[in-house]
Design an enzyme around this catalytic site. Structure first.
Site, PDB file in Angstrom:
ATOM      1  N   GLY A  12      -0.430   6.192   1.529  1.00 37.74           N
ATOM      2  CA  GLY A  12       0.782   5.756   0.827  1.00 37.74           C
ATOM      3  C   GLY A  12       2.075   6.261   1.458  1.00 37.74           C
ATOM      4  O   GLY A  12       3.158   5.989   0.941  1.00 37.74           O
ATOM      5  N   GLY A  31       0.810  -1.215   0.000  1.00 35.87           N
ATOM      6  CA  GLY A  31       0.000   0.000   0.000  1.00 35.87           C
ATOM      7  C   GLY A  31       0.839   1.259   0.000  1.00 35.87           C
ATOM      8  O   GLY A  31       0.333   2.359  -0.217  1.00 35.87           O
ATOM      9  N   ASP A  46       8.910  -5.827   8.134  1.00 38.62           N
ATOM     10  CA  ASP A  46       7.876  -4.848   8.483  1.00 38.62           C
ATOM     11  C   ASP A  46       7.929  -4.455   9.961  1.00 38.62           C
ATOM     12  O   ASP A  46       7.125  -4.901  10.774  1.00 38.62           O
ATOM     13  CB  ASP A  46       6.474  -5.366   8.110  1.00 38.62           C
ATOM     14  CG  ASP A  46       6.216  -5.225   6.625  1.00 38.62           C
ATOM     15  OD1 ASP A  46       7.182  -4.967   5.870  1.00 38.62           O
ATOM     16  OD2 ASP A  46       5.052  -5.367   6.197  1.00 38.62           O
ATOM     17  N   ASP A  53       0.712 -11.431   6.495  1.00 43.68           N
ATOM     18  CA  ASP A  53       1.262 -10.544   5.456  1.00 43.68           C
ATOM     19  C   ASP A  53       2.575  -9.901   5.898  1.00 43.68           C
ATOM     20  O   ASP A  53       3.218  -9.211   5.109  1.00 43.68           O
ATOM     21  CB  ASP A  53       0.242  -9.464   5.062  1.00 43.68           C
ATOM     22  CG  ASP A  53      -0.257  -8.677   6.257  1.00 43.68           C
ATOM     23  OD1 ASP A  53      -0.868  -9.285   7.150  1.00 43.68           O
ATOM     24  OD2 ASP A  53      -0.034  -7.457   6.311  1.00 43.68           O
ATOM     25  N   ARG A 100       5.869 -12.612   0.941  1.00 40.38           N
ATOM     26  CA  ARG A 100       5.298 -12.935   2.256  1.00 40.38           C
ATOM     27  C   ARG A 100       4.416 -14.175   2.177  1.00 40.38           C
ATOM     28  O   ARG A 100       3.996 -14.562   1.073  1.00 40.38           O
ATOM     29  CB  ARG A 100       4.430 -11.735   2.711  1.00 40.38           C
ATOM     30  CG  ARG A 100       5.225 -10.457   2.815  1.00 40.38           C
ATOM     31  CD  ARG A 100       4.457  -9.254   2.272  1.00 40.38           C
ATOM     32  NE  ARG A 100       5.363  -8.113   2.097  1.00 40.38           N
ATOM     33  CZ  ARG A 100       5.710  -7.288   3.074  1.00 40.38           C
ATOM     34  NH1 ARG A 100       5.161  -7.420   4.267  1.00 40.38           N
ATOM     35  NH2 ARG A 100       6.585  -6.316   2.872  1.00 40.38           N
ATOM     36  N   LYS A 122       9.880   2.557   0.826  1.00 39.78           N
ATOM     37  CA  LYS A 122       8.683   2.471   1.678  1.00 39.78           C
ATOM     38  C   LYS A 122       8.211   3.881   2.031  1.00 39.78           C
ATOM     39  O   LYS A 122       8.980   4.664   2.595  1.00 39.78           O
ATOM     40  CB  LYS A 122       9.003   1.690   2.961  1.00 39.78           C
ATOM     41  CG  LYS A 122       7.782   1.508   3.863  1.00 39.78           C
ATOM     42  CD  LYS A 122       8.033   0.517   4.972  1.00 39.78           C
ATOM     43  CE  LYS A 122       6.830   0.399   5.891  1.00 39.78           C
ATOM     44  NZ  LYS A 122       7.064  -0.555   6.972  1.00 39.78           N
ATOM     45  N   ARG A 139      14.695   0.129   1.584  1.00 42.64           N
ATOM     46  CA  ARG A 139      15.005  -1.127   2.275  1.00 42.64           C
ATOM     47  C   ARG A 139      15.317  -2.227   1.271  1.00 42.64           C
ATOM     48  O   ARG A 139      14.890  -2.164   0.113  1.00 42.64           O
ATOM     49  CB  ARG A 139      13.897  -1.516   3.254  1.00 42.64           C
ATOM     50  CG  ARG A 139      12.550  -1.714   2.625  1.00 42.64           C
ATOM     51  CD  ARG A 139      11.507  -2.090   3.691  1.00 42.64           C
ATOM     52  NE  ARG A 139      10.248  -2.461   3.063  1.00 42.64           N
ATOM     53  CZ  ARG A 139       9.197  -2.901   3.718  1.00 42.64           C
ATOM     54  NH1 ARG A 139       9.226  -3.040   5.033  1.00 42.64           N
ATOM     55  NH2 ARG A 139       8.084  -3.219   3.071  1.00 42.64           N
TER      56      ARG A 139
HETATM   57  P1  AMP Z   1       1.248  -3.160   8.141  1.00 41.50           P
HETATM   58  O1  AMP Z   1       0.380  -3.283   9.344  1.00 41.50           O
HETATM   59  O2  AMP Z   1       2.185  -1.985   8.167  1.00 41.50           O
HETATM   60  O3  AMP Z   1       1.933  -4.417   7.785  1.00 41.50           O
HETATM   61  O4  AMP Z   1       0.251  -2.802   6.913  1.00 41.50           O
HETATM   62  C1  AMP Z   1      -0.835  -3.614   6.560  1.00 41.50           C
HETATM   63  C2  AMP Z   1      -1.343  -3.198   5.204  1.00 41.50           C
HETATM   64  O5  AMP Z   1      -1.727  -1.816   5.218  1.00 41.50           O
HETATM   65  C3  AMP Z   1      -0.349  -3.321   4.072  1.00 41.50           C
HETATM   66  O6  AMP Z   1      -1.073  -3.678   2.920  1.00 41.50           O
HETATM   67  C4  AMP Z   1       0.218  -1.930   3.959  1.00 41.50           C
HETATM   68  O7  AMP Z   1       0.753  -1.667   2.689  1.00 41.50           O
HETATM   69  C5  AMP Z   1      -1.009  -1.094   4.225  1.00 41.50           C
HETATM   70  N1  AMP Z   1      -0.690   0.247   4.755  1.00 41.50           N
HETATM   71  C6  AMP Z   1      -0.243   0.566   5.990  1.00 41.50           C
HETATM   72  N2  AMP Z   1      -0.093   1.889   6.107  1.00 41.50           N
HETATM   73  C7  AMP Z   1      -0.444   2.440   4.926  1.00 41.50           C
HETATM   74  C8  AMP Z   1      -0.504   3.766   4.426  1.00 41.50           C
HETATM   75  N3  AMP Z   1      -0.189   4.823   5.170  1.00 41.50           N
HETATM   76  N4  AMP Z   1      -0.928   3.928   3.155  1.00 41.50           N
HETATM   77  C9  AMP Z   1      -1.267   2.888   2.392  1.00 41.50           C
HETATM   78  N5  AMP Z   1      -1.245   1.622   2.806  1.00 41.50           N
HETATM   79  C10 AMP Z   1      -0.836   1.384   4.062  1.00 41.50           C
HETATM   80 MG    MG Z   2       3.081  -5.145   6.554  1.00 35.48          MG
END
Ligand code: AMP
Ligand code: MG
Length: 521
Positions: free
Chosen positions: A151, A117, A297, A287, A208, A138, A201
């Protein structure tokens, strides 16, 4: 795919702008050797996305170590070209930014489609050992998988990921790496207004468990043969990362079961390392689980201060699903999700379950080895397990500071009872004295100086405690990045004494316990 809006200012395509930096020959520029092994999977696996320009970017931190491993020129890493290329403002020649699609189980519940994301894969480059490393930005803007997200990544979480990646690597724990952080004054809304940053990174692969879940459960209408994409993904991972299972010899068994078993074993080893060093990941959703057994992550992670096995480091984890002592079981649960996803390729449920079976043994053998190493034991005897268990119980009862205990014990072994620094950590002096007596008997046949030296290379003096990174973040918000640089130096060499920096190895201040680190990043 069209070029980003800012492409007109892409200095990489115009040699005349490069001046001396080009002459020095930064590898990313002069001899770009990008390849796109993930992209070769085909368009069903990703969407090509332009990075979103990061307004007025500036350096926050750079890892000379990672640059060196990648054969990147130090001068280049200080250049405007690097600043703009790695913030996503210009496209590095040869790169092909893409966001991959995956799904996953989050907090035990099927979450459906997720995906990158806010991370963009630029492609892969060879490191100085000849291994390909994927490079991701990232926080480089929205993708089709951003859902409601912006994003972006905030400066705070980017500093945490950057420092912790390098801390883990220095501790010998498998992890993605971080080359640099680039900041901007652009505002990002979280609970409060914060500012944006992009972390570069690297990992041999960012695939995953969730990638496999995605292609296993996705409707298969477009596939000419069932589970075609799932098979393509598994074959890609085997060919690139587990080539030993590539041999098409039925007598060697099902290659996908072998893959599952290898991932189980790597994950078991990783869990043993996390538990031994006192690392709590915080968001072990499928994930966030690497198919290579890497720590991936970094979000609300924590190195334990006081030893509390039930510690929950993620403030958003109200059920304590990812509590410290649950991590090995959660990883095993996640591996069952991976097994379920791979089942169409393995065919036989018993084979899939058999591939998971070694997890318990590998975890327990590895953890025993890790704990013996922490105690400086040069060989193994059966009673060691009781010695370790009793110690862990005592540490838990008294909530003793985990890292300080091990470091003090490492020094104490050389000096014996010349000072009482170890027993001073315990209220129940009789209990720790009794344990120390047993321990002394156990190591009586070992050379104490050598034992101590070994322990001091096993038990780090410096770990990335929450309050340390919090202090560096506060400074960084005022554009003083010296705290980030200092921590990077200490964490890159966490077993060295670093005279003058004892405060960074001390007990956490009282305010540290009120820090609330959530999923917000
Ligand atoms: P995480 O908990 O960081 O592993 O994120 C879980 C999901 O949410 C993944 O698909 C990330 O890419 C998405 N995600 C987290 N934060 C953001 C953000 N600020 N903008 C877009 N996608 C996000
Ligand atoms: Mg993640």
């Amino acid at each position: 795919m069209s070029a980003p809006d800012c492409h007109s200012m892409n200095v990489f395509n115009d040699l005349t702008h490069l001046g001396n930096e080009a002459a020095i020959g930064p590898k990313l520029y002069a001899q770009p050797d990008w390849s796109h092994r993930f992209a070769a999977l085909g368009s069903a696996f990703f969407t090509e996305v332009k990075p979103q320009p990061l307004p007025a970017p500036y350096w926050v931190g750079r890892s000379a170590r990672v640059a060196e491993t990648m054969g990147l020129n130090e001068v280049w890493l200080h250049s405007q070209q690097a600043l703009h290329g790695l913030s996503g403002n210009t496209l590095l020649p040869g790169t092909r930014p893409l966001a991959s699609v995956y799904s996953g189980h989050q907090f035990g519940v099927w979450a459906g489609q997720l995906g990158d994301g806010r991370a963009l894969l630029l492609g892969d480059l060879p490191d100085t050992f000849g291994h390909r490393q994927e490079v991701q930005l990232k926080g480089a803007g929205t993708t089709p998988y951003s859902r409601m997200g912006d994003g972006r990544a905030v400066l705070r979480s980017s500093i945490r990921e950057f420092l912790c990646s390098e801390a883990m690597a220095a501790l010998g724990i498998a992890t993605s790496r971080a080359l640099c952080i680039i900041g901007s004054d652009a505002g990002v809304r979280r609970e409060t207004m914060e500012t944006a940053a992009v972390v570069t990174r690297l990992a041999p692969s960012f695939i995953r468990f969730g990638h496999f879940e995605h292609f296993s459960y996705q409707t298969q209408h477009s596939d000419s043969t069932p589970h075609q994409k799932l098979r393509r993904l598994a074959d890609h991972v085997i060919a690139q990362h587990y080539p030993e299972f590539q041999i098409n010899d039925a007598s060697l068994g099902n290659p996908y079961a072998s893959l599952l078993q290898a991932v189980s074993e790597r994950t078991a080893r990783l869990m043993a390392q996390w538990q031994a060093v006192g690392f709590c990941h915080g968001v072990m959703n499928t994930d966030n689980m690497s198919i290579l057994g890497l720590t991936l992550d970094y979000g609300p992670f924590q190195f334990l201060d006081a030893y509390d096995p039930a510690h929950v480091c993620n403030h958003s984890d109200t059920q304590g699903r990812y509590a410290f002592h649950k991590q090995p079981n959660v990883a095993f649960w996640n591996l069952h999700c991976l097994a379920q996803a791979l089942l169409p390729l393995i065919d036989d449920q018993d084979n899939a379950l058999a591939a998971l079976e070694p997890y318990r043994t590998v975890f327990s053998v590895e953890l025993q080895q890790q704990m013996r190493a922490k105690l400086g034991l040069f060989d193994a005897v059966e009673q060691d397990l009781d010695l370790i268990d009793d110690l862990m119980q005592l540490l838990a009862q008294e909530r003793v500071d985990y890292s300080i205990f091990w470091r003090r014990l490492s020094h104490w072994v050389a000096a014996m009872d010349a000072n009482h620094s170890v027993r001073d950590l315990f209220l129940d002096r009789a209990a720790i004295d009794a344990w120390l007596q047993r321990y002394l008997l156990r190591i009586a046949t070992q050379d104490s100086a050598q034992t101590s030296r070994t322990m001091l290379r096993t038990n780090p003096k410096f770990v990335l405690r929450n309050h340390l990174v919090e202090t560096a973040i506060k400074k960084a918000r005022t554009k003083d990045f010296s705290g980030v640089a200092t921590l990077l130096t200490l964490l890159e060499t966490p077993f060295d004494e670093h005279p003058g920096y004892d405060a960074y190895a001390d007990f956490p201040p009282a305010w540290a316990s009120s820090l609330e680190i959530s999923c917000s990043s």
